[in-house]
Motif scaffolding. Structure first.
Motif, short mmCIF file in Angstrom:
data_model
loop_
_atom_site.label_atom_id
_atom_site.label_comp_id
_atom_site.label_asym_id
_atom_site.label_seq_id
_atom_site.Cartn_x
_atom_site.Cartn_y
_atom_site.Cartn_z
N LEU A 56 -32.60 21.69 14.19
CA LEU A 56 -31.34 21.80 13.91
C LEU A 56 -30.02 21.04 14.88
O LEU A 56 -30.60 20.86 15.93
CB LEU A 56 -30.88 23.19 13.79
N THR A 57 -29.28 20.39 14.35
CA THR A 57 -28.15 20.00 15.12
C THR A 57 -27.36 21.25 15.62
O THR A 57 -27.38 22.48 15.30
CB THR A 57 -27.25 19.04 14.43
N ASP A 63 -24.38 21.90 14.88
CA ASP A 63 -23.57 22.53 13.87
C ASP A 63 -24.40 22.85 12.73
O ASP A 63 -23.91 23.11 11.68
CB ASP A 63 -22.69 21.39 13.45
N GLY A 64 -25.66 23.14 13.19
CA GLY A 64 -26.51 23.70 12.06
C GLY A 64 -27.31 22.87 11.04
O GLY A 64 -27.81 23.14 10.01
N ARG A 65 -27.09 21.50 11.19
CA ARG A 65 -27.48 20.55 10.11
C ARG A 65 -29.02 20.47 10.34
O ARG A 65 -29.29 20.53 11.67
CB ARG A 65 -27.00 19.40 10.24
N VAL A 66 -29.87 20.33 9.29
CA VAL A 66 -31.41 20.27 9.33
C VAL A 66 -31.78 18.67 9.88
O VAL A 66 -30.97 17.95 9.14
CB VAL A 66 -31.98 20.62 8.35
N VAL A 67 -32.50 18.28 10.79
CA VAL A 67 -32.94 16.88 11.41
C VAL A 67 -34.51 16.95 11.28
O VAL A 67 -34.94 17.82 11.57
CB VAL A 67 -32.22 16.78 12.69
N ASP A 75 -27.90 11.80 14.63
CA ASP A 75 -28.40 12.87 14.24
C ASP A 75 -29.34 13.54 15.39
O ASP A 75 -29.37 14.76 15.83
CB ASP A 75 -29.35 13.05 12.90
N ASP A 114 -27.08 14.62 17.95
CA ASP A 114 -26.68 16.05 17.70
C ASP A 114 -27.37 17.06 17.61
O ASP A 114 -27.03 18.18 17.83
CB ASP A 114 -26.00 15.97 16.33
#
Lengths: 262, 395
Positions: free
Chosen positions: B305-306, B308-312, B321, B324
């Protein structure tokens, strides 16, 4: 004790396993290969037509318990000797396919007291030639597609649609693969000492061989037969490594013909 | 106090030009030119020696049959650097002890390195990545049982000083164990391991070993918290930051555009590290039955996760990414400092940054420049940065 009408459950040496029991008559103990055994497999009905079929799911496979202390094929061989005692089997026909054939051979060299006939179908288990010959394809280095190409007469017979299966079924497939590796990772799919012990097998023995097998070669099967006194080799043309799946009818017919004759 | 360890896997970059779909296990070694390999080894050792001078610590690892990592026997670089450096801690992360047929030899090697380095060894023991199993032929189903028996044996060999002992275990058999030399550090060099699951993190906390995590980015906190719970469950106060380590990639330069260029090169290594013949990626028993069923059914695996909660997905993510997600620390010295400090605060304290400052095609000149900049402008500030969770341990 019936679990779901198809599978029964049995504890031997404190290890609870699933088992398929069908039919009446002389006992026939069927030991499945590393890919496991489907209770709906047509071969089971063919075998049950003329025998009391006992088809256990090996410890660690299917839903059978995996004892941590079981790490080799020897452990399974002793387990099944105890199972035969527990069921008080007499004059049993012992049949094993691939990994199951290896277990069957290990059982027979230890004791054939409860066995009248031995059938090894596309069995692994021996080291036939020199140390630099890869006699058994490294199935853990093959893609599933490559495995099917090598294992089946018709590769479509091995095709699976995981997305369409119930998750419990997929878990069993994953568990069977893990159990196969647990027992057979190294030495890979064989016991270096098994071949020199095969002379102890005193019961009539049949090497039944799916000729389209490219996991094993025909000559591997013939070397296996040559190490067992009086063993016969019979081909099944339209089948590969798993003749009980691709030619269930002929598989059963050849077994009973052998038992009747020998 | 944060320690920063310079790390490279010692890759053989020319292999990327012609790998035929697999960089590991079955890439024919005729593609390895021993003369090129020799130059690379010397270059990497030079970079570690520079890192030693600049105040970094040193991390080494090993993999097998792969162009991604020419360190196939980690005791060789450990031994060389034990002699050729003077102050850096020498971390092996890790030594795949479940793959070794002779843990007595491991105990002897590590004790010797500890003595030659005057007590600078940090012993990281690891399970090994999936691709190790076709090489070592160790059973992936039972490898952790073997790992823990080897672990127990190695520590006993290092801490038994009066008379030979015998060992008759499931995997190993010895009758007269009495290693010479015994280790410099008492009772033995610090033990590290790596964890990717909450259960393993908690178990390492219970043991009090240093836990390293990698590739988890802003999903690291739950692993650290599980470690902290395990650590305190044994009646200890909260663990100091020096129990926790994090591995990230590093690309630093005087200006941002150049740092990003280097970041792309370093990230390219990460993105291509999974190039390996598919059956070797997941040997049976390496993952649980549940995980394997999920893979067969095409369920996506857990990713990073980044902030701010984005999946990477670290194998395919773009540079921003990766930054982040704290998989890559990249930018000017000030930017990199801020990225690291932000991660330290998020994680509740990170005592060790395992910094992959060289990867893939990153040149010697770029590596030296990055190390020097970081060593002079970032490292001193990280060493004095007040770590969260550290105050309780000032005594």
């Amino acid at each position: 004790m019936a679990a779901d009408g198809i599978m029964s459950s049995l504890a031997v040496d404190g290890v609870r396993i699933e088992m398929i029991e069908r039919g009446h008559g002389r006992p026939l103990l069927f030991l499945h290969p590393g890919i496991g055994l489907s209770p709906g497999a047509p071969v089971l009905d063919h075998l049950a037509e003329r025998a009391r079929l006992i088809a256990p799911i090996h410890p660690g496979f299917g839903r059978s318990e995996q004892p941590a202390r079981f790490t080799g094929i020897d452990d399974l061989a002793y387990f099944y000797l105890d199972l035969m005692d527990a069921l008080d089997l007499a004059d049993a026909t012992l049949v094993g396919v691939s990994l199951g054939g290896w277990i069957a051979a290990e059982i027979a060299v230890k004791s054939s007291a409860r066995i009248s006939h031995l059938v090894l179908a596309n069995a692994v288990g021996i080291k036939a030639w020199d140390r630099e010959t890869r006699e058994i394809a490294d199935i853990f280095a093959l893609t599933e597609e490559q495995f099917n190409e090598r294992a089946y007469f018709d590769p479509a017979a091995g095709k699976r649609d995981y997305a369409a299966m119930p998750e419990a079924q997929v878990r069993i497939i994953a568990r069977n693969r893990e159990a196969t590796a647990r027992y057979a990772w190294s030495p890979y799919m064989h016991d270096p000492k098994l071949r020199q012990r095969l002379h102890r097998i005193r019961v009539p023995t049949l090497l039944l061989w799916g000729m389209a097998d490219r996991i094993l070669s025909e000559s591997y099967g013939r070397a296996y037969a040559a190490a067992i006194t009086g063993a016969r080799f019979e081909p099944i043309a339209r089948a590969g490594h798993f003749p009980h799946i691709e030619a269930p009818d002929e598989f059963a017919r050849q077994i009973f013909a052998f038992v009747d004759a020998a | 106090m944060m320690r920063v360890y310079h790390f490279t896997e010692q890759p053989y970059p020319a292999a990327w030009n012609d790998h035929g779909g697999s960089l590991r296990v079955n890439l024919p070694n005729r593609k390895c030119d021993p003369s090129t390999a020799a130059d690379l080894y010397h270059r990497f050792y030079d970079e570690w020696m520079l890192a030693d001078e600049l105040g970094f610590d040193i991390m080494l690892n090993e993999h097998h049959q792969t162009a991604t990592c020419m360190s196939s026997t980690v005791v060789v670089p450990l031994a060389i650097l034990a002699r050729q450096t003077s102050r850096a801690r020498l971390l092996v992360l890790g030594y795949p002890i479940g793959h070794r047929s002779d843990p007595l030899r491991v105990a002897e090697e590590l004790a010797t390195i500890d003595v030659i380095s005057h007590g600078r060894l940090e012993m990281g023991f690891i399970k090994g990545v999936p691709y190790e199993f076709p090489c070592s032929n160790q059973n992936p189903v039972t490898v952790m049982d073997k790992f823990w028996e080897a672990h127990d044996f190695i520590l006993k060999a290092m801490t038994s000083h009066e008379e030979p002992f015998s060992w008759e275990g499931e995997f190993f058999h010895y009758r007269q164990v009495n290693i010479w030399p015994r280790p410099w550090q008492q009772p033995h060099p610090p033990v590290w391991s790596a964890a990717g699951s909450l259960a393993n993190a908690r178990m390492l906390g219970e043991r009090g070993y240093v836990m390293a995590v990698l590739g988890s980015g802003y999903k690291t906190r739950p692993l650290y918290d599980a470690y902290r719970e395990g650590y305190m469950s044994k009646g200890r106060p909260p663990p100091p930051p020096d129990r926790l380590a994090y591995l990230g990639l590093l690309a630093v330069a005087a200006d941002e555009a150049e740092a990003r260029r280097r970041g792309e090169i370093v990230a390219g290594y990460l993105r291509s590290g999974g190039i390996v013949w598919p059956p070797f990626r997941n040997p049976p028993g390496y993952l649980s039955v549940e995980e394997n069923a999920g893979i067969l059914m095409g369920r996506p695996r857990e990713r990073t996760l980044t902030r701010d909660g984005r999946v990477v997905d670290m194998r395919s993510a773009g540079i921003q990414d990766l930054i982040d997600a704290a998989l890559l620390f990249c930018g000017t010295p000030d930017q990199v400092y801020r990225q690291i400090v932000e991660f330290i605060d998020y994680a509740g304290g990170v005592g060790h940054l395992l910094s992959m400052g060289q990867a893939g095609f990153l040149s010697h000149a770029d590596t030296v420049d990055g190390l020097t900049l970081f060593g002079k402008e970032v490292l001193p500030r990280l060493k004095t940065y007040p770590q969260p969770g550290a105050a309780a341990h000032k005594s």
